[in-house]
Scaffold this active site. Structure first.
Site, PDB file in Angstrom:
ATOM      1  N   HIS A 177      64.578  20.042  76.003  1.00 24.54           N
ATOM      2  CA  HIS A 177      65.844  19.313  75.802  1.00 24.54           C
ATOM      3  C   HIS A 177      67.088  20.107  76.210  1.00 24.54           C
ATOM      4  O   HIS A 177      68.107  20.082  75.505  1.00 24.54           O
ATOM      5  CB  HIS A 177      65.975  18.879  74.337  1.00 24.54           C
ATOM      6  CG  HIS A 177      64.984  17.848  73.903  1.00 24.54           C
ATOM      7  ND1 HIS A 177      64.408  16.932  74.767  1.00 24.54           N
ATOM      8  CD2 HIS A 177      64.449  17.583  72.678  1.00 24.54           C
ATOM      9  CE1 HIS A 177      63.578  16.141  74.093  1.00 24.54           C
ATOM     10  NE2 HIS A 177      63.579  16.518  72.824  1.00 24.54           N
ATOM     11  N   HIS A 184      68.206  10.738  71.703  1.00 22.66           N
ATOM     12  CA  HIS A 184      67.104  11.133  70.809  1.00 22.66           C
ATOM     13  C   HIS A 184      67.287  10.561  69.391  1.00 22.66           C
ATOM     14  O   HIS A 184      67.079  11.260  68.403  1.00 22.66           O
ATOM     15  CB  HIS A 184      67.024  12.657  70.754  1.00 22.66           C
ATOM     16  CG  HIS A 184      65.653  13.193  70.449  1.00 22.66           C
ATOM     17  ND1 HIS A 184      64.886  12.722  69.401  1.00 22.66           N
ATOM     18  CD2 HIS A 184      64.909  14.147  71.053  1.00 22.66           C
ATOM     19  CE1 HIS A 184      63.747  13.386  69.366  1.00 22.66           C
ATOM     20  NE2 HIS A 184      63.724  14.251  70.369  1.00 22.66           N
ATOM     21  N   GLU A 192      62.211   7.380  73.522  1.00 25.69           N
ATOM     22  CA  GLU A 192      63.171   8.043  74.400  1.00 25.69           C
ATOM     23  C   GLU A 192      62.873   7.712  75.857  1.00 25.69           C
ATOM     24  O   GLU A 192      61.884   8.172  76.410  1.00 25.69           O
ATOM     25  CB  GLU A 192      63.100   9.561  74.199  1.00 25.69           C
ATOM     26  CG  GLU A 192      63.293  10.022  72.760  1.00 25.69           C
ATOM     27  CD  GLU A 192      62.654  11.390  72.536  1.00 25.69           C
ATOM     28  OE1 GLU A 192      63.159  12.382  73.102  1.00 25.69           O
ATOM     29  OE2 GLU A 192      61.628  11.465  71.822  1.00 25.69           O
TER      30      GLU A 192
END
Length: 344
Positions: A109, A178, A309
């Site tokens: 991420h 997210h 996601e």
């Protein structure tokens, strides 16, 4: 009509660079959303059940302090590259780049201080808000000055999230939000009574560090076949699963299409996910462990929320047969995901 309000949410600590964090409230007849200028975070999302009662269906915190401390990316936009890059390494045009490793042997991420941990510049729109930031060349090890715009717009029961970007050097990019959902209301014990379906004929098997092996496997006849709705608790039990944290491979089309649906029969709430993205990571909150105190001082145990996601496939930058994740100068990255809420 959508109503848009802005207010101060808090002040970033000096060691985090200071700065004022604002909160933007988007409100229609059926949905109310609160979005922060820190990490473009969806801090609250209220939607009606079949009796017209509003409940907040996303996990998060009441105060800025929770978001500044370590947390599992609640509601945030993550980037430059969502999900995992194996060993934090990739090569572009013959040059190797090394990223910060923040997930075992991998980069996750965006790295140590990804897009979720920085302040964005907001601009209020008639029906939403557009956030902008420049991610400088070399930030977290990524090449190129990357200009990024994330736009949230609300229309009735539909929240649209548009991601755009331009770069000065070729760079991998994959942006997602997210948010952690529980359609019975955040703070509810688990998501076992939710029905989930995902429009995907294949998924990506992963190794023990959650990196795709490279195989694109058919869902047919496996626990990953979610093309028809399954009741989550029963499904996990039937297949002795600890939960999902996998990329489902979507039909490769740049057009808007329905890719997933979550329904909570007791309240009648449904959420449909439409996107232009090539993949969707289905995650069932396996790493939540009750240690975090969320909104209203509730704790969030394992499996108390799910994430859907929309994004490029994990580690695509190192897998030539995965969808292209490189953005080159002169090109535009442009993807949209729509979350549609209603009650039946």
């Amino acid at each position: 009509m959508t109503e848009v309000k802005r207010e101060v949410f808090g002040q970033m600590p000096r060691e985090e660079g200071g700065g004022v964090v604002e909160k933007f409230l988007l409100k229609s007849d059926s949905v109310k959303v609160e979005i922060l200028s820190l990490g473009c975070i969806i801090a609250a999302l209220e939607t009606k059940d079949r009796d017209g009662e509003f409940s907040d269906v996303v996990l998060g915190f009441d105060a800025l302090e929770g978001y500044v401390k370590k947390h599992p990316f609640f509601g945030a936009v993550v980037g430059r590259v969502a999900n995992r890059i194996a060993k934090g390494r990739f090569t572009v045009d013959g040059k190797e780049y090394q990223l910060f490793l923040n997930n075992g042997p991998n980069s996750l991420h965006g790295g140590a201080r990804g897009f979720d941990k920085v302040l964005w510049s907001p601009q209020v729109l008639p029906n939403g808000v557009c956030f902008f930031r420049l991610s400088p060349d070399g930030e977290e090890g990524y090449p190129g000055d990357l200009k990024v715009w994330v736009t949230y717009t609300l229309s009735g029961g539909e929240l649209a999230i548009n991601y755009r970007a331009e770069t000065s050097k070729t760079t991998p990019i994959s942006l997602t939000n997210h948010a952690y959902f529980n359609l019975s209301g955040q703070g509810s014990r688990d998501i076992y009574d939710h029905e989930i379906s995902i429009e995907a004929d294949s998924y990506l098997p992963v190794d023990d560090t959650k990196i795709p092996t490279g195989e694109v496997a058919a869902v047919q006849g496996t626990s990953f076949d979610l093309r028809q709705p399954v009741e989550l608790g029963k499904h996990l039990q039937k297949f002795c699963l600890d939960g999902f944290d996998h990329n489902f491979c979507l039909q490769q089309a740049q057009a808007r299409r329905l890719v997933a649906r979550a329904r909570h029969p007791p309240t009648g709430r449904t959420m449909e996910v439409y996107t232009t993205q090539p993949g969707i990571q289905f995650y069932t909150g396996n790493n939540l462990d009750g240690s975090l105190k969320g909104k209203g001082a509730v704790t969030y145990p394992k499996h108390s929320a799910f994430c859907l996601e929309t994004q490029n496939w994990p580690d695509a930058v190192n897998k030539p047969h995965f969808p292209n994740t490189l953005l080159r100068p002169g090109e535009e990255y442009n993807h949209t995901t729509w979350l549609v809420f209603n009650a039946t």
